[in-house]
Motif scaffolding. Structure first.
Motif, mmCIF file in Angstrom:
data_model
loop_
_atom_site.group_PDB
_atom_site.id
_atom_site.type_symbol
_atom_site.label_atom_id
_atom_site.label_comp_id
_atom_site.label_asym_id
_atom_site.label_seq_id
_atom_site.Cartn_x
_atom_site.Cartn_y
_atom_site.Cartn_z
ATOM 1 N N ILE A 46 -10.024 4.365 3.517
ATOM 2 C CA ILE A 46 -10.852 3.353 2.750
ATOM 3 C C ILE A 46 -11.305 4.440 1.504
ATOM 4 C CG2 ILE A 46 -13.151 2.540 2.621
ATOM 5 C CD1 ILE A 46 -13.044 2.096 5.901
ATOM 6 N N ASP A 47 -11.001 3.691 0.045
ATOM 7 C CA ASP A 47 -11.542 4.240 -0.941
ATOM 8 C C ASP A 47 -12.365 3.369 -1.491
ATOM 9 O OD1 ASP A 47 -11.579 4.877 -3.764
ATOM 10 O OD2 ASP A 47 -9.406 5.505 -3.915
ATOM 11 N N ALA A 48 -13.874 3.856 -1.640
ATOM 12 C CA ALA A 48 -14.810 2.999 -1.740
ATOM 13 C C ALA A 48 -15.481 3.578 -2.954
ATOM 14 C CB ALA A 48 -16.053 3.044 -0.705
ATOM 15 N N GLY A 107 -25.443 -1.434 6.323
ATOM 16 C CA GLY A 107 -25.239 -0.788 5.207
ATOM 17 C C GLY A 107 -24.196 -1.290 4.125
ATOM 18 N N CYS A 108 -24.442 -1.162 2.898
ATOM 19 C CA CYS A 108 -23.564 -1.645 1.938
ATOM 20 C C CYS A 108 -21.953 -1.427 2.157
ATOM 21 C CB CYS A 108 -24.256 -1.289 0.605
ATOM 22 S SG CYS A 108 -24.292 0.377 0.252
ATOM 23 N N TYR A 109 -21.928 -0.275 2.296
ATOM 24 C CA TYR A 109 -20.166 0.151 2.398
ATOM 25 C C TYR A 109 -19.679 -0.308 3.642
ATOM 26 C CZ TYR A 109 -19.848 3.677 -1.486
ATOM 27 O OH TYR A 109 -20.018 4.361 -2.748
ATOM 28 N N PRO A 110 -20.479 -0.189 5.123
ATOM 29 C CA PRO A 110 -20.087 -0.964 6.056
ATOM 30 C C PRO A 110 -19.822 -2.480 5.905
ATOM 31 C CG PRO A 110 -21.499 0.762 6.746
ATOM 32 C CD PRO A 110 -21.714 0.416 4.846
ATOM 33 N N VAL A 127 -18.740 -0.161 14.495
ATOM 34 C CA VAL A 127 -18.413 -1.513 14.571
ATOM 35 C C VAL A 127 -16.898 -1.865 14.647
ATOM 36 C CG1 VAL A 127 -18.167 -3.650 12.919
ATOM 37 C CG2 VAL A 127 -19.952 -2.131 12.955
ATOM 38 N N LEU A 128 -15.960 -1.135 14.360
ATOM 39 C CA LEU A 128 -14.646 -1.256 14.600
ATOM 40 C C LEU A 128 -14.276 -1.150 15.944
ATOM 41 C CD1 LEU A 128 -13.007 0.276 11.391
ATOM 42 C CD2 LEU A 128 -13.233 -2.168 11.695
ATOM 43 N N GLN A 129 -14.790 -0.150 16.425
ATOM 44 C CA GLN A 129 -14.437 0.146 18.000
ATOM 45 C C GLN A 129 -15.047 -0.926 18.901
ATOM 46 O OE1 GLN A 129 -16.371 4.032 18.397
ATOM 47 N NE2 GLN A 129 -14.800 4.984 17.054
ATOM 48 N N ASP A 130 -16.189 -1.460 18.611
ATOM 49 C CA ASP A 130 -16.795 -2.714 19.330
ATOM 50 C C ASP A 130 -15.892 -3.689 19.194
ATOM 51 O OD1 ASP A 130 -19.132 -1.157 19.846
ATOM 52 O OD2 ASP A 130 -20.649 -2.052 18.506
ATOM 53 N N GLU A 131 -15.324 -4.083 18.173
ATOM 54 C CA GLU A 131 -14.387 -5.388 18.062
ATOM 55 C C GLU A 131 -13.182 -5.147 18.479
ATOM 56 O OE1 GLU A 131 -15.728 -8.351 16.611
ATOM 57 O OE2 GLU A 131 -17.305 -7.330 17.369
ATOM 58 N N THR A 132 -12.621 -3.861 18.730
ATOM 59 C CA THR A 132 -11.122 -3.698 19.180
ATOM 60 C C THR A 132 -11.104 -3.095 20.718
ATOM 61 O OG1 THR A 132 -11.066 -1.547 18.123
ATOM 62 C CG2 THR A 132 -10.347 -3.342 16.742
ATOM 63 N N GLY A 133 -12.355 -2.321 20.776
ATOM 64 C CA GLY A 133 -12.450 -1.508 22.133
ATOM 65 C C GLY A 133 -11.510 -0.288 22.102
ATOM 66 N N LYS A 134 -11.149 0.124 21.070
ATOM 67 C CA LYS A 134 -10.307 1.291 20.910
ATOM 68 C C LYS A 134 -11.371 2.464 20.232
ATOM 69 C CE LYS A 134 -5.908 -1.254 20.592
ATOM 70 N NZ LYS A 134 -4.747 -1.466 19.837
ATOM 71 N N GLU A 135 -10.775 3.503 20.337
ATOM 72 C CA GLU A 135 -11.542 4.746 19.684
ATOM 73 C C GLU A 135 -10.683 4.540 18.193
ATOM 74 O OE1 GLU A 135 -14.120 6.959 20.298
ATOM 75 O OE2 GLU A 135 -14.357 5.946 21.860
ATOM 76 N N ILE A 136 -11.572 4.374 17.160
ATOM 77 C CA ILE A 136 -11.036 4.557 15.832
ATOM 78 C C ILE A 136 -11.798 5.638 15.014
ATOM 79 C CG2 ILE A 136 -10.902 3.133 13.553
ATOM 80 C CD1 ILE A 136 -10.329 0.685 15.290
ATOM 81 N N ALA A 137 -10.931 6.435 14.351
ATOM 82 C CA ALA A 137 -11.513 7.230 13.358
ATOM 83 C C ALA A 137 -10.841 7.021 11.913
ATOM 84 C CB ALA A 137 -11.203 8.862 13.830
ATOM 85 N N ILE A 138 -11.637 6.991 10.967
ATOM 86 C CA ILE A 138 -11.255 6.486 9.403
ATOM 87 C C ILE A 138 -11.449 7.416 8.467
ATOM 88 C CG2 ILE A 138 -11.931 4.108 9.978
ATOM 89 C CD1 ILE A 138 -14.584 4.745 8.318
ATOM 90 N N THR A 139 -10.606 7.663 7.481
ATOM 91 C CA THR A 139 -10.732 8.315 6.416
ATOM 92 C C THR A 139 -11.465 7.716 5.337
ATOM 93 O OG1 THR A 139 -8.836 9.850 7.020
ATOM 94 C CG2 THR A 139 -9.550 9.913 4.623
ATOM 95 N N PHE A 140 -12.667 8.106 5.085
ATOM 96 C CA PHE A 140 -13.677 7.522 4.104
ATOM 97 C C PHE A 140 -13.924 8.273 2.801
ATOM 98 C CE2 PHE A 140 -17.960 5.755 3.429
ATOM 99 C CZ PHE A 140 -17.672 4.477 2.963
ATOM 100 N N SER A 141 -13.741 7.724 1.780
ATOM 101 C CA SER A 141 -14.013 8.735 0.544
ATOM 102 C C SER A 141 -14.940 7.707 -0.549
ATOM 103 C CB SER A 141 -12.742 9.129 -0.279
ATOM 104 O OG SER A 141 -11.925 9.805 0.624
ATOM 105 N N THR A 142 -16.077 8.125 -0.976
ATOM 106 C CA THR A 142 -17.290 7.346 -1.587
ATOM 107 C C THR A 142 -17.012 8.113 -3.082
ATOM 108 O OG1 THR A 142 -18.738 8.646 -0.662
ATOM 109 C CG2 THR A 142 -18.217 6.460 0.181
ATOM 110 N N HIS A 143 -17.095 6.888 -4.066
ATOM 111 C CA HIS A 143 -17.342 7.446 -5.482
ATOM 112 C C HIS A 143 -18.311 6.556 -6.156
ATOM 113 C CE1 HIS A 143 -12.872 7.734 -4.110
ATOM 114 N NE2 HIS A 143 -12.938 8.628 -4.788
ATOM 115 N N LEU A 144 -19.065 7.350 -6.887
ATOM 116 C CA LEU A 144 -19.978 6.696 -8.133
ATOM 117 C C LEU A 144 -19.115 6.400 -9.085
ATOM 118 C CD1 LEU A 144 -23.350 8.724 -7.753
ATOM 119 C CD2 LEU A 144 -23.103 6.151 -7.155
#
Length: 345
Positions: free
Chosen positions: A174-176, A148-151, A217-234
């Motif tokens: 992440i402020d997108a 995806g574009c954001y990812p 993707v982040l979990q695949d690359e680090t081997g850790k459970e990762i939860a993000i805060t992700f806010s999107t804006h137009l």
């Protein structure tokens, strides 16, 4: 090599047409749009007059497989999961620009996308196409899930430092912000001119379908459970994405040292450009190109790292990365057909 484009009248498809038109090894073969079959492409998009002359077609796996060598799916989510298997079984390489094959967990896909998931056989077969990270896997792929574009913007901006283990993984915010083409060509109230002009709108807070993709993707690359805060804006512009990302560092490291980490990580990847100290990228500086530009800053007062990542959502975030992946899949230089200088101003 002839390339079929399925979902021929969306913005991603039109960008594929623009980029394939100057590719030395691929050209547009069939363009499929079931809703507008029989209509000339230039009747839908007049800027293609005398460039793409064939009429739009309906989906026919037998005919498409006979006439084309590779297939790009630029369809809405929930469509390609049904069509891709038909082309895979015909022996064709498929690149899917929708989200149907990105998430390995079928239940997670159904929860976030609100569609029935793809057959598990094909989910296992699909390779995630983040070009700079998974190029070795992409080389042998027959089914590729284009990110995806954001990812794309977020993971390219996060992976070098997160993979080093220098970041508190629980602190990632992440402020997108995206131009309105990220919402597609269909008119909705939020993309109506009077609603988007002179306005910035936050949407899908905590519910955006790209959240699990980024975390996967982040979990695949680090081997850790990762939860993000992700806010999107137009925001009131046609195209472009800026992701401003904030995270706490476990120990102090200077901006110069962080930049060196990123430069080493991406030194063999021509489409990621890391800015020097004090230089922050803007969306216009990647407009119309396949570049991802990254700016970095460590605040010594808070020991917090800010990462600014910008892409053109229709190129590096969609059609450009799809062609970059096609290049890798076919053993060509990944830059082939994608060396345009960004449009400026």
């Amino acid at each position: 090599m002839k390339a079929a484009i399925i979902g021929g009248t969306g913005y991603g498809s039109i960008e594929l047409v623009r980029l394939l038109n100057k590719h030395p090894y691929m050209e547009v073969g069939s363009v499929v749009s079931n809703s507008q079959a029989g209509i000339s492409f230039s009747d839908v998009y007049p800027h293609l007059s005398n460039i793409i002359v064939q009429p739009l077609e309906t989906f026919n796996a037998d005919r498409l497989s006979e006439e084309n060598d590779i297939v790009f799916f630029a369809t809405p989510s929930g469509v390609s999961s049904k069509l891709v298997p038909k082309m895979i079984e015909k022996g064709k390489k498929c690149i899917d620009l929708s989200g149907d094959f990105r998430l390995r967990n079928a239940e997670e896909y159904e929860s976030w996308y609100k569609h029935s998931p793809a057959d598990g056989k094909y989910l296992k077969q699909a390779i995630y196409g983040l070009s700079e990270i998974y190029s070795e896997e992409i080389k042998t792929a027959s089914l590729l899930a284009n990110p995806g574009c954001y990812p794309t913007a977020t993971t390219l901006g996060l992976i070098p430092i997160v993979k080093k283990g220098f970041v508190d993984e629980k602190s990632i915010i992440i402020d997108a912000k995206s131009g309105v083409t990220g919402a597609g060509r269909g008119l909705t109230l939020t993309s109506h001119y009077a609603e988007i002009n002179d306005n910035v709108r936050a949407y899908k807070l905590g519910a955006h379908q790209h959240i699990p993709e980024i975390e996967q993707v982040l979990q695949d690359e680090t081997g850790k459970e990762i939860a993000i805060t992700f806010s999107t804006h137009l925001v009131p512009m046609s195209r472009g994405i800026m992701c401003s990302m904030y995270m706490n560092l476990k120990d102090y490291i200077s901006t110069e040292d962080v930049i060196e980490i990123y430069n080493q990580f991406y030194e063999k990847h021509p489409f990621v450009r890391v800015r020097p100290v004090g230089n922050v990228p803007t969306t216009k500086e990647v407009l119309g190109s396949n570049y991802c530009d990254i700016g970095l800053h460590v605040d010594p007062r808070t020991n917090r790292l800010t990462v600014i990542s910008v892409i053109d959502n229709l190129v590096k975030g969609a059609a450009g990365q799809a062609i970059q992946n096609a290049n890798i899949m076919n053993g060509w230089d990944e830059r082939t057909g994608l060396t345009d200088i960004p449009l400026y101003p």
